[in-house]
Enzyme design. Sequence first.
Site, mmCIF file in Angstrom:
data_model
loop_
_atom_site.group_PDB
_atom_site.id
_atom_site.type_symbol
_atom_site.label_atom_id
_atom_site.label_comp_id
_atom_site.label_asym_id
_atom_site.label_seq_id
_atom_site.Cartn_x
_atom_site.Cartn_y
_atom_site.Cartn_z
ATOM 1 N N GLY A 1 0.829 -1.198 0.000
ATOM 2 C CA GLY A 1 0.000 0.000 0.000
ATOM 3 C C GLY A 1 0.866 1.251 0.000
ATOM 4 C CG HIS A 2 4.656 1.239 0.496
ATOM 5 N ND1 HIS A 2 4.307 0.148 1.259
ATOM 6 C CD2 HIS A 2 5.879 0.967 -0.014
ATOM 7 C CE1 HIS A 2 5.287 -0.743 1.214
ATOM 8 N NE2 HIS A 2 6.250 -0.274 0.442
ATOM 9 C CB ALA A 3 5.014 4.147 -4.649
#
Length: 144
Positions: free
Chosen positions: A60-62
Site C-alpha cells: 500500500g505504498h510506492a
Amino acid sequence: METTTRQNIISTVNDLQRIEIPKIKDARGNLAVIEKECIPFEIKRVYYLYDVPSDAFRGGHAHKTLYQFLIPVSGSFEVRVKDGCNERLITMNKPDKGLLIVPGIWREIENFSSGSVCLVLASAEFNEDDYIRDFEDYLSFKGI
C-alpha cells in the site's frame, strides 16, 4: 525541495520483471541461488512477510528510489501494481521466480495462502523519506 529522478516519474508496470532464480536440481531437493548477476542491484536490506492473514494486505505504498525483489519462498500471494495509469495483478507462487519492482510503482501484496512467506531483497536500508504512503500523493509524484 525534494528531488526525484526521471526514472521514478516515468516508470510503468511494464518495467517490472519476473526473474528466474538460478537453481540446482537434486533428488534430495532443489537449491536456489541469488548472486551478483541475478538481480540488478546490490542487496542492502533483507526482510520477509509471514503469518499474514488471507484477508489482509501488505504494501500500500510506492518508493521513490528503492528497488525491491520479491520471492515467494513458501506458498503464494498476489502483487497488485499500479503506475497511475495502468494496473497489473501478478500471482507469485514459484520459489525460483522473483518479481523485480522498480522505483515509482505503487504496490499492494494480497491473497496470502496459508503458510506463505514473501522474502524481500531491497536496494537500500529503511528510509521513511523514500516512501509514498498516500495514493493521491503518489499520483502527484507521478505528475498525474
